[in-house]
Design an enzyme around this catalytic site. Structure first.
Site, PDB file in Angstrom:
ATOM      1  N   GLU A   9       0.870  -1.175   0.000  1.00  0.00           N
ATOM      2  CA  GLU A   9       0.000   0.000   0.000  1.00  0.00           C
ATOM      3  C   GLU A   9       0.907   1.225   0.000  1.00  0.00           C
ATOM      4  OE1 GLU A   9      -3.078  -0.292  -0.551  1.00  0.00           O
ATOM      5  OE2 GLU A   9      -3.363  -2.416  -0.061  1.00  0.00           O
ATOM      6  N   HIS A 153      -8.548  -2.114   1.329  1.00  0.00           N
ATOM      7  CA  HIS A 153      -7.321  -2.772   0.895  1.00  0.00           C
ATOM      8  C   HIS A 153      -6.351  -2.840   2.070  1.00  0.00           C
ATOM      9  CE1 HIS A 153      -7.670  -2.331  -3.717  1.00  0.00           C
ATOM     10  NE2 HIS A 153      -8.865  -2.199  -3.166  1.00  0.00           N
TER      11      HIS A 153
END
Length: 235
Positions: A9, A153
């Site tokens: 990420e 996510h």
């Protein structure tokens, strides 16, 4: 074969614009089975996370304030992935960010592809399902993989889910469950190779009585229809 299923990420979409990695999640496969080993870390990016990125992964600047910077985790991360085949969904994105992070250290770190093989599971999915959507959520539905915990996510969760998708997509292996710690065990089995030096299998011949009974059965069948087996026996 050792494979590392990996996801990251980031603060934004472009490392060229100064965006940085804020989370790395990896799970290890050995001969297509989850080993239980994983690597997971949050990273202080030394810059602000864009609001649009926070909406995707939920990782805030406040959360990252006390996390280690990349230079503090680089060696451990490198040791975990070195020599493995990396399985990444949309690999150019993650590899581009990883190489950017290593380059910022100015310490002679190698490019990812110099120490690892890289398999892009998105490319595999597009070849297998051309003209269709192939993001992770769609692939989970396509292969019957539960991703109900994926509200946002997250690198480690996405790596675990991608491992299941990859196994299902490349080998029909779908019976894979995760335990409470996030590790898992694949439900498939390895092919067992028989030794060339093994004892030959015995060949059992039919007895005279069994041959007679079979002959009588074929004769009864021949009274009603053409018997192909009978033609082959007499050929």
């Amino acid at each position: 074969m050792r494979q590392i299923v990996l996801d990251t990420e980031t603060t934004g979409l472009e490392p060229e614009q100064g965006h940085r990695v804020i989370e790395i999640g990896c799970v290890e496969l050995e001969n297509r089975e989850l080993t239980g080993r994983h690597y997971h870390v949050y990273i202080n990016p030394e810059r602000e996370v864009e609001d649009s990125a926070v909406e995707v992964h939920g990782i805030t600047n406040e959360f990252l304030a006390d996390k280690p910077v990349f230079r503090d985790v680089a060696d451990d991360f490198l040791a975990f992935i070195r020599g493995a085949e990396l399985v990444i969904h949309n690999a150019p994105f993650d590899v581009g960010f990883m190489d950017h992070e290593f380059s910022l250290l100015n310490a002679g770190y190698p490019l990812t592809r110099e120490i690892c093989g890289v398999t892009d599971s998105l490319v595999l999915a597009r070849k297998k399902h051309p003209g269709q959507k192939n993001n992770l959520d769609v692939l989970c539905r396509r292969y019957g993989i539960d991703n109900s915990n994926r509200e946002l996510h997250g690198a480690l969760l996405d790596a675990e889910i991608l491992a299941m998708v990859y196994l299902a997509m490349t080998g029909g292996q779908t019976a894979l469950s995760l335990d409470e710690a996030g590790a898992g065990q694949a439900g498939g089995s390895e092919i067992e190779r028989l030794s060339a030096d093994r004892q030959p299998l015995p060949v059992l011949e039919a007895s005279e009585e069994e041959v007679k009974c079979h002959r009588e059965f074929l004769d009864r069948m021949a009274e009603k229809t053409q018997v192909v087996w009978d033609q082959r026996l007499n050929s």
